[in-house]
Design a protein around this motif. Sequence first.
Motif, PDB file in Angstrom:
ATOM      1  N   UNK B  92       0.867  -1.163   0.000  1.00  0.00           N
ATOM      2  CA  UNK B  92       0.000   0.000   0.000  1.00  0.00           C
ATOM      3  C   UNK B  92       0.912   1.223   0.000  1.00  0.00           C
ATOM      4  N   UNK B  93       0.900   2.004  -1.083  1.00  0.00           N
ATOM      5  CA  UNK B  93       1.864   3.113  -1.185  1.00  0.00           C
ATOM      6  C   UNK B  93       1.655   4.205  -0.143  1.00  0.00           C
ATOM      7  N   UNK B  94       0.441   4.314   0.374  1.00  0.00           N
ATOM      8  CA  UNK B  94       0.152   5.379   1.348  1.00  0.00           C
ATOM      9  C   UNK B  94       0.521   5.000   2.776  1.00  0.00           C
ATOM     10  N   UNK B  95       0.704   3.713   3.023  1.00  0.00           N
ATOM     11  CA  UNK B  95       1.080   3.269   4.363  1.00  0.00           C
ATOM     12  C   UNK B  95       2.596   3.154   4.459  1.00  0.00           C
ATOM     13  N   UNK B  96       3.113   3.228   5.671  1.00  0.00           N
ATOM     14  CA  UNK B  96       4.553   3.056   5.859  1.00  0.00           C
ATOM     15  C   UNK B  96       4.892   1.571   5.724  1.00  0.00           C
ATOM     16  N   UNK B  97       6.188   1.302   5.612  1.00  0.00           N
ATOM     17  CA  UNK B  97       6.640  -0.096   5.528  1.00  0.00           C
ATOM     18  C   UNK B  97       6.156  -0.854   6.771  1.00  0.00           C
ATOM     19  N   UNK B  98       6.292  -0.204   7.912  1.00  0.00           N
ATOM     20  CA  UNK B  98       5.885  -0.819   9.179  1.00  0.00           C
ATOM     21  C   UNK B  98       4.391  -1.114   9.172  1.00  0.00           C
ATOM     22  N   UNK B  99       3.593  -0.148   8.733  1.00  0.00           N
ATOM     23  CA  UNK B  99       2.135  -0.344   8.698  1.00  0.00           C
ATOM     24  C   UNK B  99       1.748  -1.452   7.714  1.00  0.00           C
ATOM     25  N   UNK B 100       2.467  -1.526   6.593  1.00  0.00           N
ATOM     26  CA  UNK B 100       2.185  -2.602   5.636  1.00  0.00           C
ATOM     27  C   UNK B 100       2.407  -3.970   6.272  1.00  0.00           C
ATOM     28  N   UNK B 101       3.466  -4.082   7.047  1.00  0.00           N
ATOM     29  CA  UNK B 101       3.770  -5.370   7.686  1.00  0.00           C
ATOM     30  C   UNK B 101       2.756  -5.702   8.785  1.00  0.00           C
TER      31      UNK B 101
END
Lengths: 266, 251
Positions: B92-101
């Motif tokens: 998800x380009x709008x979420x951070x890497x951390x949020x994606x995980x």
Amino acid sequence: MIRWLIALDSVVRRDTLRFFKQTSRLVSAIVRPALWLLVFAAGFQNVLGVSITPPYETYIPYDVYMAPGLLGMVLLFQGMQSSLSLVFDREVGLLRLLLTSPFPRAYLLFVKLIAGTILGVLQAIVFLGVARLAGVDIPNSAFMTVIPALVIGGFTLASLGLLLSVYVKRLENYAGAMNFVIFPSFFFSTALYPLWKIAESGALWIVYIAQLNPFTSVVEMIRFAMYGQIDWRSVLITFLVGTVAFMIAARGYDPQRGVLGRKSQE
Amino acid sequence: MLLMTVALSIDRLVKRYGKLTALNEISFSVEAGQVTALLGPNGAGKTTLFQILTGLFVADSGQVSILGIDIAKEPVAALKQLGIVFQQSALDPDLTAHQNLIFHGGLHGLSRKDATARADKWLKTFGLSDVSRKPCRQLSGGMKRRVELARALMTDPALLFLDEPTQGLDPKSRKELVETVFALARDRGLSVVWATHLVGEVVNADTIIVLDHGHIVGKGTSPELLIQTKVNSLEDAFLALTEQRHEGHAA
């Protein structure tokens, strides 16, 4: 069971996070119906007289009549936004991630539906507050009694959006598809004028379409709920349409039977 | 005992799109802890095979078992065993890497606390701690791929599927990714299926399966394929195997 709730929580959080990050969407969700209320209702206040029809017990100003229709509009736009978000997820590859999660596919779609419904209900309640601040005569109890109707209506319109997302594959095609759904649904319904008023003008064909339009049931269900009443016919039609739309959509996403499974590279 | 050592078993898999046969009686197995490369030109059927292996599509006939679990009959149990990196980036380009995980962890039923701990660990492993709070749209292609790899590994999969994972990466990032995956397989006993058309990436794979037009046209280790085709490089072996089939068709 906890795993299932965690997955639900995860999808709801992500969709909520995305919603609040998209400022323009956040603003337009409230400004759009507010504009209709302030501009349209003001303009037509003296043109369209609304006589006493259930659930109203007295003559009402036009903005009071229009408020449930605009709540329906909020849910309708959110329902379409939910499906747009699925099409977006498909374009950026996230739909695959969702569909390869270790849960039944129908549950994953249901979870997306719940997320869309929650967002729709929240926006509708905020709009109700805005309408009240704008001077629309809305009973205090409406803030509570309308919630179940908003949930059922939000679920149904999100289901219809989900169904649309099965067949509309690309973002660039989506604006057109949304216009084909949103505007006819809204205008051929009781959102802006009661059916008897249309019948009086002689446009019976609009009356027939409006009676068949599930959005009419959503609006009427909300209208009655705002006054603590239940219009069972509308509730049943709305729930039935939502359930059937969800089942067809889930079938569409089923790799064994659905349209997605028959196409490569989707 | 045999089931314990076979991570993936594919038996006579067939997939058709109308008149086109995308996969024609494909059979092979992947031993636990091994890296298996699916090498094939564009249109060979790699992505179709991947979509069936991940439950996105259903085969017309044949069977896929992941750690002995039939994915068509028990998709949820089978999917629990998998880590997947798709050909197309799926962040998800709008979420951070951390949020994606964290989002991914939730989709696998991991509690928020557990998912956070695992996300932190894997992002650190891949040298992404410093950028983990940036929206993914601000990350480079190489970083995004590493985020996706971290995401695939955070659920402790037994089997890792990588579909052309180096697509769009510069040579340095590509080299790093290849080394990372081979090290993971070696050190953690992770089974890996790596689909690619880039021969150089998979020279060291335990088994190379050459796929062309939905058929397996070669199978073995890199030296075995060289002997089989009587050439000096894996690239030539790959060309020989895929051209052989085209010549066969022409004849």
